[in-house]
Design a protein around this motif. Sequence first.
Motif, PDB file in Angstrom:
ATOM      1  N   CYS A   8       0.810  -1.218   0.000  1.00 19.42           N
ATOM      2  CA  CYS A   8       0.000   0.000   0.000  1.00 19.42           C
ATOM      3  C   CYS A   8       0.846   1.273   0.000  1.00 19.42           C
ATOM      4  CB  CYS A   8      -0.963  -0.001   1.184  1.00 19.42           C
ATOM      5  SG  CYS A   8      -2.306  -1.202   1.035  1.00 19.42           S
ATOM      6  N   HIS A   9       2.153   1.150   0.240  1.00 24.25           N
ATOM      7  CA  HIS A   9       3.038   2.312   0.189  1.00 24.25           C
ATOM      8  C   HIS A   9       3.737   2.450  -1.163  1.00 24.25           C
ATOM      9  CE1 HIS A   9       2.738   3.719   4.322  1.00 24.25           C
ATOM     10  NE2 HIS A   9       2.784   2.467   4.725  1.00 24.25           N
ATOM     11  N   TRP A  62      -3.965   3.687   7.756  1.00 26.85           N
ATOM     12  CA  TRP A  62      -3.875   5.022   7.150  1.00 26.85           C
ATOM     13  C   TRP A  62      -3.940   4.939   5.633  1.00 26.85           C
ATOM     14  CZ3 TRP A  62      -0.940   8.086   3.906  1.00 26.85           C
ATOM     15  CH2 TRP A  62      -1.046   9.466   4.066  1.00 26.85           C
ATOM     16  N   THR A  63      -3.198   4.018   5.037  1.00 26.03           N
ATOM     17  CA  THR A  63      -3.162   3.924   3.570  1.00 26.03           C
ATOM     18  C   THR A  63      -4.417   3.289   2.988  1.00 26.03           C
ATOM     19  OG1 THR A  63      -1.971   1.819   3.726  1.00 26.03           O
ATOM     20  CG2 THR A  63      -0.645   3.820   3.418  1.00 26.03           C
ATOM     21  N   PRO A 108      -7.703   3.052   3.819  1.00 26.71           N
ATOM     22  CA  PRO A 108      -8.900   3.871   3.588  1.00 26.71           C
ATOM     23  C   PRO A 108      -8.715   4.891   2.473  1.00 26.71           C
ATOM     24  CG  PRO A 108      -8.365   3.770   5.932  1.00 26.71           C
ATOM     25  CD  PRO A 108      -7.198   3.190   5.200  1.00 26.71           C
ATOM     26  N   ARG A 109      -7.494   5.365   2.280  1.00 25.29           N
ATOM     27  CA  ARG A 109      -7.233   6.334   1.228  1.00 25.29           C
ATOM     28  C   ARG A 109      -7.227   5.692  -0.158  1.00 25.29           C
ATOM     29  NH1 ARG A 109      -5.478   8.394   5.809  1.00 25.29           N
ATOM     30  NH2 ARG A 109      -5.173  10.657   6.034  1.00 25.29           N
ATOM     31  N   ILE A 110      -6.972   4.386  -0.208  1.00 23.76           N
ATOM     32  CA  ILE A 110      -6.952   3.675  -1.488  1.00 23.76           C
ATOM     33  C   ILE A 110      -8.343   3.166  -1.853  1.00 23.76           C
ATOM     34  CG2 ILE A 110      -6.035   1.673  -2.732  1.00 23.76           C
ATOM     35  CD1 ILE A 110      -3.529   1.907  -0.949  1.00 23.76           C
ATOM     36  N   GLY A 139     -11.297   3.541   0.183  1.00 21.63           N
ATOM     37  CA  GLY A 139     -12.416   4.207   0.853  1.00 21.63           C
ATOM     38  C   GLY A 139     -12.596   3.657   2.255  1.00 21.63           C
ATOM     39  N   PRO A 140     -13.104   4.466   3.188  1.00 18.05           N
ATOM     40  CA  PRO A 140     -13.218   4.044   4.591  1.00 18.05           C
ATOM     41  C   PRO A 140     -14.100   2.820   4.802  1.00 18.05           C
ATOM     42  CG  PRO A 140     -13.465   6.433   4.396  1.00 18.05           C
ATOM     43  CD  PRO A 140     -13.476   5.886   3.003  1.00 18.05           C
ATOM     44  N   GLN A 193       1.310  14.298  -2.660  1.00 22.81           N
ATOM     45  CA  GLN A 193       1.306  14.313  -1.192  1.00 22.81           C
ATOM     46  C   GLN A 193       0.563  15.526  -0.648  1.00 22.81           C
ATOM     47  OE1 GLN A 193       5.494  14.004  -0.316  1.00 22.81           O
ATOM     48  NE2 GLN A 193       5.438  11.777  -0.176  1.00 22.81           N
ATOM     49  N   ASP A 208      -4.027  15.840  -0.581  1.00 31.38           N
ATOM     50  CA  ASP A 208      -4.970  15.460   0.477  1.00 31.38           C
ATOM     51  C   ASP A 208      -5.348  16.645   1.358  1.00 31.38           C
ATOM     52  OD1 ASP A 208      -5.463  12.851  -0.105  1.00 31.38           O
ATOM     53  OD2 ASP A 208      -4.000  12.018   1.296  1.00 31.38           O
TER      54      ASP A 208
END
Length: 262
Positions: free
Chosen positions: A121-122, A151-152, A154-156, A158-159, A219, A222
């Motif tokens: 995910c990074h 952290w990653t 949900p950003r990829i 969705g929550p 970066q 967001d």
Amino acid sequence: MTTFESTGTVDLVDGVLQITVATDAAGTSLSGAAMVDGAHALQALDAGELTAGAVLLIGSGANFCAGGNVRAFAAAPDRGTYVRGVADEFHRFVIELAACTVPVVAGVQGWAAGAGMSLVCHADVAIGGRSTKLRPAYSGIGLTPDGGLTWTLPRIVGPARARDILLSDSVLHGEEAVRLGILSRLVGDDIIVSEAQRLARTLAAGPTVAFEGVKALLQKSDAYSLAEQLDAEAASIAAAADGPTGREGVDAFVEKRRPDFS
């Protein structure tokens, strides 16, 4: 500029900083040596003491990374203290990886579970195959995620989807992982690592200053409003147009030749 020395887990190949995050030695669990050596190499890269145009994350065994070494967790006299130490070491690597200004590519063969999924995910570009499988794998052993997965993810995806994946300890196959955006693309299972290496070499030979600008803009996005992001993009493209990389790229286009970004 420091002289780079290969450690076995971290190598510099064709301008690519290659980090082997797991090996067969401990059942393809996360390599502590790779995290320590990798963090040091990434620090040197960030400080300009080491030159590389891309970072490549791979596993050398059947799996990219099957997660943390659970047998070592079980054998520790004080499990909480031991796991905290492992997590802190892992997180030092993750912080350096997240701050990396050059493209990060992952070749994800077999399983990417637990810490392995966190690492995927990074990555800026993660290449897998149809047999690639991702799984949080934390709740299955009564633990919570590390490596920034909460952290990653949900950003990829969705929550709501992230909650489902983490609470259900879902196994995501290659095609679904691409559809969700965790993996970037699928290739043949037998060429995952070689294709990731090829892409990393291609990126390393490309306009690294432009790539640095792209990552910096992403970066910021967001936290920025659209108007703020537009201002940042305008400043970035103007600076790029006036720099040697941008000049070479534009001149090569006009002159109908391949740009030389070296």
